[in-house]
Motif scaffolding. Structure first.
Motif, PDB file in Angstrom:
ATOM      1  N   GLY A   1      -6.582 -87.075   1.519  1.00  0.00           N
ATOM      2  CA  GLY A   1      -7.251 -86.514   0.349  1.00  0.00           C
ATOM      3  C   GLY A   1      -7.361 -85.009   0.296  1.00  0.00           C
ATOM      4  O   GLY A   1      -7.791 -84.458  -0.717  1.00  0.00           O
ATOM      5  N   SER A   2      -6.995 -84.312   1.376  1.00  0.00           N
ATOM      6  CA  SER A   2      -7.037 -82.845   1.343  1.00  0.00           C
ATOM      7  C   SER A   2      -6.064 -82.292   2.375  1.00  0.00           C
ATOM      8  O   SER A   2      -5.418 -83.050   3.117  1.00  0.00           O
ATOM      9  N   TYR A   3      -5.983 -80.945   2.440  1.00  0.00           N
ATOM     10  CA  TYR A   3      -4.994 -80.292   3.297  1.00  0.00           C
ATOM     11  C   TYR A   3      -5.610 -79.089   4.002  1.00  0.00           C
ATOM     12  O   TYR A   3      -6.520 -78.433   3.468  1.00  0.00           O
TER      13      TYR A   3
ATOM     14  N   ASP B   1       1.558 -84.298  -5.086  1.00  0.00           N
ATOM     15  CA  ASP B   1       0.646 -83.156  -5.019  1.00  0.00           C
ATOM     16  C   ASP B   1       1.480 -81.890  -4.915  1.00  0.00           C
ATOM     17  O   ASP B   1       2.514 -81.867  -4.234  1.00  0.00           O
ATOM     18  N   VAL B   2       1.042 -80.839  -5.586  1.00  0.00           N
ATOM     19  CA  VAL B   2       1.693 -79.540  -5.480  1.00  0.00           C
ATOM     20  C   VAL B   2       0.717 -78.584  -4.811  1.00  0.00           C
ATOM     21  O   VAL B   2      -0.328 -78.254  -5.373  1.00  0.00           O
ATOM     22  N   VAL B   3       1.042 -78.164  -3.601  1.00  0.00           N
ATOM     23  CA  VAL B   3       0.176 -77.273  -2.829  1.00  0.00           C
ATOM     24  C   VAL B   3       0.672 -75.840  -3.011  1.00  0.00           C
ATOM     25  O   VAL B   3       1.829 -75.531  -2.705  1.00  0.00           O
ATOM     26  N   HIS B   4      -0.191 -74.971  -3.503  1.00  0.00           N
ATOM     27  CA  HIS B   4       0.146 -73.570  -3.741  1.00  0.00           C
ATOM     28  C   HIS B   4      -0.462 -72.707  -2.631  1.00  0.00           C
ATOM     29  O   HIS B   4      -1.689 -72.666  -2.472  1.00  0.00           O
ATOM     30  N   TYR B   5       0.389 -72.034  -1.854  1.00  0.00           N
ATOM     31  CA  TYR B   5      -0.072 -70.958  -0.978  1.00  0.00           C
ATOM     32  C   TYR B   5      -0.190 -69.710  -1.848  1.00  0.00           C
ATOM     33  O   TYR B   5       0.780 -69.308  -2.497  1.00  0.00           O
ATOM     34  N   MET B   6      -1.361 -69.063  -1.862  1.00  0.00           N
ATOM     35  CA  MET B   6      -1.569 -67.879  -2.694  1.00  0.00           C
ATOM     36  C   MET B   6      -2.222 -66.809  -1.823  1.00  0.00           C
ATOM     37  O   MET B   6      -3.440 -66.627  -1.801  1.00  0.00           O
TER      38      MET B   6
ATOM     39  N   SER C   1      -8.675 -78.337   1.788  1.00  0.00           N
ATOM     40  CA  SER C   1      -8.628 -78.089   0.351  1.00  0.00           C
ATOM     41  C   SER C   1      -8.196 -79.369  -0.346  1.00  0.00           C
ATOM     42  O   SER C   1      -7.137 -79.933  -0.052  1.00  0.00           O
ATOM     43  N   LYS C   2      -9.040 -79.835  -1.257  1.00  0.00           N
ATOM     44  CA  LYS C   2      -8.818 -81.122  -1.892  1.00  0.00           C
ATOM     45  C   LYS C   2      -7.890 -81.014  -3.094  1.00  0.00           C
ATOM     46  O   LYS C   2      -7.827 -79.986  -3.761  1.00  0.00           O
ATOM     47  N   SER C   3      -7.200 -82.118  -3.358  1.00  0.00           N
ATOM     48  CA  SER C   3      -6.360 -82.215  -4.545  1.00  0.00           C
ATOM     49  C   SER C   3      -7.250 -82.281  -5.776  1.00  0.00           C
ATOM     50  O   SER C   3      -8.225 -83.040  -5.818  1.00  0.00           O
ATOM     51  N   MET C   4      -6.923 -81.458  -6.781  1.00  0.00           N
ATOM     52  CA  MET C   4      -7.723 -81.386  -7.991  1.00  0.00           C
ATOM     53  C   MET C   4      -6.866 -81.732  -9.194  1.00  0.00           C
ATOM     54  O   MET C   4      -5.693 -81.383  -9.260  1.00  0.00           O
ATOM     55  N   ALA C   5      -7.477 -82.392 -10.164  1.00  0.00           N
ATOM     56  CA  ALA C   5      -6.808 -82.708 -11.419  1.00  0.00           C
ATOM     57  C   ALA C   5      -7.513 -81.959 -12.540  1.00  0.00           C
ATOM     58  O   ALA C   5      -8.567 -81.354 -12.338  1.00  0.00           O
ATOM     59  N   GLY C   6      -6.913 -82.001 -13.740  1.00  0.00           N
ATOM     60  CA  GLY C   6      -7.486 -81.268 -14.865  1.00  0.00           C
ATOM     61  C   GLY C   6      -6.861 -79.896 -14.976  1.00  0.00           C
ATOM     62  O   GLY C   6      -5.821 -79.603 -14.385  1.00  0.00           O
ATOM     63  N   ASN C   7      -7.488 -79.019 -15.745  1.00  0.00           N
ATOM     64  CA  ASN C   7      -6.977 -77.670 -15.949  1.00  0.00           C
ATOM     65  C   ASN C   7      -7.075 -76.872 -14.664  1.00  0.00           C
ATOM     66  O   ASN C   7      -8.145 -76.767 -14.064  1.00  0.00           O
TER      67      ASN C   7
END
Length: 343
Positions: A258-260, A283-288, A324-330
């Protein structure tokens, strides 16, 4: 060439101050310089904002790049603007040519093609012999541009402003340095428990490679070239932003917890990742990674590699129950203004 201008004169009344401006970009940059008693801002903007090697190859995408020189106090365009625009990738110059627009807006359509060199096509101004564009008729640059992923350096010199027949003296021409990013897509199949698992890596900084699955902790790692020169990174005019994407299928051993948690050169960067869970299949994980964190990573690297600034950055991604959990929505994917990653 621009030498065909009828008059070469020093601008009087409004003295133009020489400014070389640096910036780093993803899909848009807004850079500033002084133009006499006015502040000149240059907007460099790519449309669509997200372009990858995959969309170019599979969809035949032809992104446009807009240049707008304007007074930031009034938001009004400067008129009669001549641009000398040079585009570089790494140490190779891809394009260098003269462009003119009486309204200050310039649009170049990029047509990535497997050719030996970039060719520019468009209407030529009869006096300046510089390419001109309109909203409905952009200049076209076709050839080996935007074919490879990573950062493209745009060096923009302002040669005329206000009066098309009056060249700004060479030592007083504002020069802007910006970067736009094309996502370098790398599709790999990782061997997980004897079965292939498709993973997509997209880097907006430089090409990534060496994708590896580590069964001991179910992690994914990959590498990317990086210049750790602290003088370059500490330059206050140089913002650094490293954006990487990891697309992992769901359901899978990566998405089940459920998270990374994430690392860059073994430094925990979990607070700098964002996980987009809007797609039901992945899931799309963004390193920023923004400049302060990049400096910490670079400082640690230089302590162990004091004479080797050109190296690799290693990224690791692990499934976790408290990361860091996967989030949906905007998803708010906003970034600091004028950032991306200077080479």
């Amino acid at each position: 060439m621009i030498a065909t201008l009828l008059t070469i004169a020093i601008v009087t009344g409004n003295t133009i101050t020489l400014n070389t401006v640096y910036g780093d970009g993803l899909f848009m940059e807004q850079l500033s310089a002084s133009l006499g008693d006015r502040k000149a801002d240059l907007l460099i903007k790519m449309n669509p904002p997200v372009v990858t090697t995959q969309t170019i190859q599979q969809q035949g995408e032809k992104p446009t790049v807009q240049f707008r020189l304007f007074d930031s106090k009034t938001d009004q365009n400067f008129k009669e603007v001549t641009y000398l625009i040079t585009v570089e990738k790494g140490d190779k110059t891809l394009m260098s040519d003269w462009f003119f627009n009486p309204d200050g807006n310039l649009t170049i359509e990029m047509q990535p093609r497997n050719q030996s060199q970039v060719r520019v096509n468009g209407e030529l101004d009869p006096i300046l012999n510089a390419y001109t564009s309109s909203e409905s008729n952009p200049v076209v640059a076709s050839g080996p541009i935007f074919l490879d992923g990573g950062l493209y350096h745009f060096n923009v010199r302002i040669v005329t402003v206000d009066f098309s027949r009056t060249i700004i003296p060479d030592d007083q021409q504002p020069v802007f340095d910006g970067w736009l990013s094309i996502g370098a897509t790398n599709n790999v199949n990782l061997n997980v428990d004897g079965k292939p698992m498709p993973v997509t890596l997209i880097s907006y900084y430089d090409k990534v490679g060496n994708a590896t699955f580590h069964p001991n902790n179910n992690s994914i790692s990959f590498t990317m070239p990086f210049n750790y020169d602290l003088k370059r990174l500490n330059d206050p005019k140089n913002n650094v932003f490293i954006h990487e994407e990891v697309h992992v299928p769901k359901p899978s051993i990566f998405t089940k917890p459920g998270s990374y948690v994430a690392y860059a050169n073994n430094k925990d960067v979990t607070n700098s990742i964002m996980v987009d869970g809007n797609n039901q299949s992945k899931d799309v994980v963004h390193y920023m990674i923004a400049k302060p964190l990049a400096l910490q990573i670079a400082d640690a690297y230089n302590k162990s590699h004091p004479n080797d600034p050109n190296g690799m950055m290693t990224f690791s991604l692990l499934p976790s129950t408290n990361g860091s959990k996967s989030m949906a929505g905007n998803m708010n994917m906003s970034m600091p203004t004028g950032v991306g990653g200077a080479k």
